[in-house]
Design a protein around this motif. Structure first.
Motif, PDB file in Angstrom:
ATOM      1  N   ALA A 150       0.827  -1.210   0.000  1.00 49.48           N
ATOM      2  CA  ALA A 150       0.000   0.000   0.000  1.00 49.48           C
ATOM      3  C   ALA A 150       0.858   1.256   0.000  1.00 49.48           C
ATOM      4  O   ALA A 150       0.528   2.259  -0.647  1.00 49.48           O
ATOM      5  N   ARG A 154      -2.864   2.843  -1.352  1.00 53.16           N
ATOM      6  CA  ARG A 154      -3.758   1.942  -0.629  1.00 53.16           C
ATOM      7  C   ARG A 154      -4.861   1.390  -1.517  1.00 53.16           C
ATOM      8  O   ARG A 154      -5.144   0.194  -1.508  1.00 53.16           O
ATOM      9  N   ARG A 155      -5.506   2.247  -2.321  1.00 51.14           N
ATOM     10  CA  ARG A 155      -6.631   1.797  -3.130  1.00 51.14           C
ATOM     11  C   ARG A 155      -6.171   0.811  -4.205  1.00 51.14           C
ATOM     12  O   ARG A 155      -6.828  -0.208  -4.454  1.00 51.14           O
ATOM     13  N   TRP A 186      -5.214  -2.603  -2.626  1.00 53.07           N
ATOM     14  CA  TRP A 186      -6.397  -3.310  -2.144  1.00 53.07           C
ATOM     15  C   TRP A 186      -7.069  -4.111  -3.261  1.00 53.07           C
ATOM     16  O   TRP A 186      -7.659  -5.159  -3.019  1.00 53.07           O
ATOM     17  N   ARG A 187      -6.951  -3.643  -4.505  1.00 53.96           N
ATOM     18  CA  ARG A 187      -7.619  -4.296  -5.629  1.00 53.96           C
ATOM     19  C   ARG A 187      -6.789  -5.398  -6.269  1.00 53.96           C
ATOM     20  O   ARG A 187      -7.256  -6.063  -7.192  1.00 53.96           O
ATOM     21  N   ARG A 198      -1.921 -10.768  -4.374  1.00 53.61           N
ATOM     22  CA  ARG A 198      -0.549 -10.662  -3.862  1.00 53.61           C
ATOM     23  C   ARG A 198       0.474 -10.851  -4.988  1.00 53.61           C
ATOM     24  O   ARG A 198       1.484 -10.149  -5.042  1.00 53.61           O
ATOM     25  N   GLN A 243       0.753  -7.586  -6.813  1.00 52.03           N
ATOM     26  CA  GLN A 243       1.460  -6.579  -6.016  1.00 52.03           C
ATOM     27  C   GLN A 243       2.971  -6.751  -6.130  1.00 52.03           C
ATOM     28  O   GLN A 243       3.709  -5.785  -6.387  1.00 52.03           O
ATOM     29  N   THR A 286      -6.332 -15.591  -2.459  1.00 49.45           N
ATOM     30  CA  THR A 286      -7.647 -15.030  -2.791  1.00 49.45           C
ATOM     31  C   THR A 286      -8.650 -16.141  -3.066  1.00 49.45           C
ATOM     32  O   THR A 286      -9.807 -16.086  -2.611  1.00 49.45           O
ATOM     33  N   SER A 346     -16.612 -11.786  -3.468  1.00 48.92           N
ATOM     34  CA  SER A 346     -16.241 -10.439  -3.897  1.00 48.92           C
ATOM     35  C   SER A 346     -16.341 -10.275  -5.412  1.00 48.92           C
ATOM     36  O   SER A 346     -15.944 -11.172  -6.169  1.00 48.92           O
TER      37      SER A 346
END
Length: 401
Positions: free
Chosen positions: A52, A57-58, A61-62, A65, A68, A106, A123
């Motif tokens: 983040a 952060r936003r 969050w989407r 891993r 990222q 996830t 989700s």
């Protein structure tokens, strides 16, 4: 190769990684997320890594891993090579990433949500966070790369395969720049339990740092890990014209399939040998030209013996041989790309890292394995090796700039 980026258990960033790998200090430790499993330790990216803080952060969050990690490594690689994605012709920039298992954490979380709370609890981001393809897509969005956008999946060879595909996009004239590498973040309970059932993981829960022992007579398997490695590739003339630092060349690539077994490598090593000879031929080199090999080196019985036999048969006794997985763990689809970065650094610095935890070399291994401490030596030609489940092989020949 003009840019390098790494996020691994050995550190966030190329400099941290290189220091840790040269120290030969393992990163394996007890993993609370795996508590209660027969194998309850792993190699994770350092806990102070905050996606983040790096990505926002936003955005973080989407993302799954694995995405990222790949995006952070890609950003470092772009900074390293001095390219500004806001000014380039994005249609001429490609992305080729290796990934094998996608967002497994996830997937597990959403399966649990479905079972415990029903379909409405799943989700809307589930599919986009889980998909293996999303890492290349998000890197392209992040840096405005509108050229070919691919994820290759050749299991643990994926990172090496991605480099070969990227090189071909440059050779064919399809792209002027390619971001290539691999990422994996599959340290979920289901995946680790599956690897345990396969019999490929070390069982040394009483001493995780000493567990991963490539080429050691007492080895009993690898330690699962997460990580990402990304490299920026350009044609040399283009890189020189813009004044970029050329860190190394991909001079040869070879890919092959054992076509023998779904899990075990070919005991004769014929598939690996084909890939190795193809890569050398592509580079216009012979086995006698190779100074250094960064092996697949998984500390499994069939891999270590078979791999070093082929190296001896094709390259002879000369190359200094290592496996850096004893420090980082096995980063699955990211391994080939991560280890390609380490191989570039060996060429640049004239240093070959020692194999971590190697105390007693298996007498059946006939190779010049680097033990104890890093070896200072000129490295002009190096080979990076990656193998994948089902017998998929990728070999990259790297040469000094």
């Amino acid at each position: 190769m003009t840019g390098l980026g790494l996020v691994t258990p050995a550190g966030v960033g190329v400099d941290e990684n290189w220091k840790r790998v040269l120290s030969a200090v393992p990163t394996a430790s007890a993993d609370p997320a795996l508590a209660g499993l027969p194998v309850d330790f792993s190699c994770r990216v350092p806990p102070d890594f905050d996606p983040a803080a790096v990505l926002g952060r936003r955005t973080a969050w989407r993302l799954g891993r694995h995405v990222q990690l790949g995006m952070v490594a890609a950003r470092e690689a772009l900074r390293d090579c001095g390219l500004d994605s806001s000014t380039w012709d994005g249609a001429r920039v490609g992305v080729v990433m290796g990934n094998s298992l996608g967002g497994t954490a996830t997937f597990e979380e959403q399966c649990l949500a479905l079972r415990e709370r029903g379909a409405q609890a799943v989700s809307p981001l589930f599919i986009s966070m889980w998909g293996a393809n999303m890492v290349a897509g998000h890197i392209a969005i992040d840096c405005r790369a509108g050229g070919p956008n691919l994820v290759v999946t050749t299991a643990c060879a994926s990172g090496g395969t991605a480099l070969g595909v990227a090189r071909d996009l440059l050779r064919s004239g399809t792209c002027d720049i390619v971001l290539a590498g691999g990422t994996e973040a599959a340290l979920s309970r289901t995946i680790v339990a599956g690897l345990t059932s396969m019999g490929v993981l070390s069982r040394r829960s009483d001493d995780p740092p000493a567990a991963f022992r490539p080429f050691d007579v007492d080895r009993d398997g690898f330690v699962a890990a997460e990580g990402a490695g990304v490299l920026v590739l350009e044609r040399e003339a283009d890189a020189r014209a813009r004044g970029a630092r050329v860190r190394a060349h991909i001079s040869g690539y070879g890919g092959s399939a054992d076509a023998v077994h779904q899990a075990a490598p070919d005991p004769e090593g014929s598939g690996f040998e084909r890939a190795l000879r193809t890569a050398l031929s592509d580079a216009g080199l012979s086995g006698a030209d190779v100074d250094h090999v960064n092996t697949h080196g998984t500390a499994t019985e069939l891999n270590d013996i078979g791999e070093t036999r082929v190296l001896r048969r094709v390259l002879g006794p000369r190359p200094a041989v290592t496996s850096t997985k004893g420090v980082t763990g096995h980063c699955i689809a990211a391994a080939g790309a991560i280890e390609a970065v380490y191989t570039v650094l060996s060429i640049e610095h004239g240093l070959v890292p020692a194999v971590a935890n190697l105390e007693r070399l298996d007498p059946r291994i006939d190779a010049d394995i680097v033990q104890g401490s890093a070896r200072a030596m000129p490295v002009e030609v190096a080979v990076n090796v990656a193998f994948g489940l089902a017998g998929q092989n990728a070999v990259v020949v790297l040469t000094a700039a």
